[in-house]
Write a protein that holds these residues in place. Structure first.
Motif, PDB file in Angstrom:
ATOM      1  N   ALA A   1      -5.237   7.337  -5.197  1.00  0.00           N
ATOM      2  CA  ALA A   1      -3.957   6.861  -5.702  1.00  0.00           C
ATOM      3  C   ALA A   1      -3.630   5.495  -5.116  1.00  0.00           C
ATOM      4  O   ALA A   1      -3.998   5.177  -3.980  1.00  0.00           O
ATOM      5  CB  ALA A   1      -2.844   7.853  -5.364  1.00  0.00           C
ATOM      6  N   VAL A   2      -2.905   4.702  -5.910  1.00  0.00           N
ATOM      7  CA  VAL A   2      -2.499   3.368  -5.498  1.00  0.00           C
ATOM      8  C   VAL A   2      -1.156   3.043  -6.137  1.00  0.00           C
ATOM      9  O   VAL A   2      -0.818   3.604  -7.192  1.00  0.00           O
ATOM     10  CB  VAL A   2      -3.568   2.322  -5.911  1.00  0.00           C
ATOM     11  N   GLU A   3      -0.387   2.199  -5.481  1.00  0.00           N
ATOM     12  CA  GLU A   3       0.859   1.703  -6.070  1.00  0.00           C
ATOM     13  C   GLU A   3       0.887   0.188  -5.930  1.00  0.00           C
ATOM     14  O   GLU A   3       0.530  -0.355  -4.883  1.00  0.00           O
ATOM     15  CB  GLU A   3       2.088   2.323  -5.414  1.00  0.00           C
ATOM     16  N   LEU A   4       1.325  -0.474  -7.003  1.00  0.00           N
ATOM     17  CA  LEU A   4       1.425  -1.930  -7.019  1.00  0.00           C
ATOM     18  C   LEU A   4       2.842  -2.341  -7.384  1.00  0.00           C
ATOM     19  O   LEU A   4       3.526  -1.648  -8.138  1.00  0.00           O
ATOM     20  CB  LEU A   4       0.455  -2.553  -8.039  1.00  0.00           C
ATOM     21  N   ALA A   5       3.259  -3.485  -6.858  1.00  0.00           N
ATOM     22  CA  ALA A   5       4.543  -4.082  -7.219  1.00  0.00           C
ATOM     23  C   ALA A   5       4.284  -5.440  -7.850  1.00  0.00           C
ATOM     24  O   ALA A   5       3.462  -6.217  -7.349  1.00  0.00           O
ATOM     25  CB  ALA A   5       5.435  -4.228  -5.992  1.00  0.00           C
ATOM     26  N   PHE A   6       4.973  -5.710  -8.958  1.00  0.00           N
ATOM     27  CA  PHE A   6       4.825  -6.962  -9.692  1.00  0.00           C
ATOM     28  C   PHE A   6       6.177  -7.659  -9.779  1.00  0.00           C
ATOM     29  O   PHE A   6       7.218  -7.017  -9.954  1.00  0.00           O
ATOM     30  CB  PHE A   6       4.301  -6.704 -11.110  1.00  0.00           C
ATOM     31  N   ASP A   7       6.142  -8.981  -9.696  1.00  0.00           N
ATOM     32  CA  ASP A   7       7.366  -9.769  -9.784  1.00  0.00           C
ATOM     33  C   ASP A   7       7.904  -9.749 -11.211  1.00  0.00           C
ATOM     34  O   ASP A   7       7.148  -9.661 -12.178  1.00  0.00           O
ATOM     35  CB  ASP A   7       7.074 -11.208  -9.357  1.00  0.00           C
TER      36      ASP A   7
END
Length: 216
Positions: A60-66
């Motif tokens: 599992a992974v989580e990403l944040a985008f502007d």
């Protein structure tokens, strides 16, 4: 930010799942390949932190985008050997609650869904779950406000772009326990940059988890 081409003659090499063992950074590279927004942060999710959804057998992974305005968009990807919601009392996905769309392909059974937001309280979410045969992919994203009415939803370019990306990630054959050489390389690039966090919440002062794994 690592950019991966997924069109034309490069498509097969990007989505060929037989090249490498997948890792959270390679999952992050797959998300970046499908969602064309500025990456702010990415980190692996570990079972001790998210025990309701994760086990020792999941990635599992989580990403944040502007975003141009408002809070970041977050995209979470979970790869599991079986349905992480099997036996869930809410019978996810409940299409009487969500706006559902069948995005199945010839080899993948998948559902894309939208949950409308509540103004000034909850932006809503976009999610997809895909059964790829030997594994299940669950993608959950939130950030832009999801309108209640279908006509408004279809006219919201930001939400529609997020929905397209979420569906494409969930049905990508190289999003699994095996991945493509392109995503493996892209994961190495993310590791080498400034956007990878060693653990979820590191930038907010969360302590290092007991089950920390150095994927980079």
């Amino acid at each position: 930010m690592v950019l991966l081409a997924a069109c034309g003659s490069d498509a097969a090499s990007v989505s060929d799942p037989d090249s490498a063992e997948a890792t959270p950074p390679s999952l992050a590279a797959a998300v970046v390949a499908h969602y064309d927004e500025p990456l702010v942060a990415a980190s692996a999710l570990l079972p001790d932190e998210f025990e309701e959804l994760l086990s020792e057998d999941t990635l599992a992974v989580e990403l944040a985008f502007d975003r141009p305005e408002g809070d970041n968009t977050h995209v979470r990807v979970i790869v599991s050997p079986d349905d992480p919601f099997a036996g869930d009392e809410h019978e996810f996905p409940d299409c009487s609650v969500f706006e559902c769309e069948d995005i199945s392909t010839g080899e993948v059974e998948a559902t894309l869904l939208y949950e409308n937001g509540s103004p000034e309280e909850d932006p809503g979410l976009v999610a997809a779950i895909a059964d790829q045969g030997d594994h299940v992919v669950f993608v959950r994203a939130y950030g832009p406000f999801v309108p209640l009415e279908r006509d408004d939803l279809e006219q919201d370019a930001e939400v529609m772009a997020l929905g397209d990306a979420v569906g494409d990630i969930a049905t990508d054959p190289a999003v699994g326990f095996r991945t493509s050489a392109a995503y493996a390389s892209g994961g190495e690039g993310i590791c080498a940059g400034d956007d990878w966090l060693d653990w979820f919440g590191q930038g907010n002062g969360y302590p290092r988890p007991d089950d920390y794994v150095d994927y980079c």
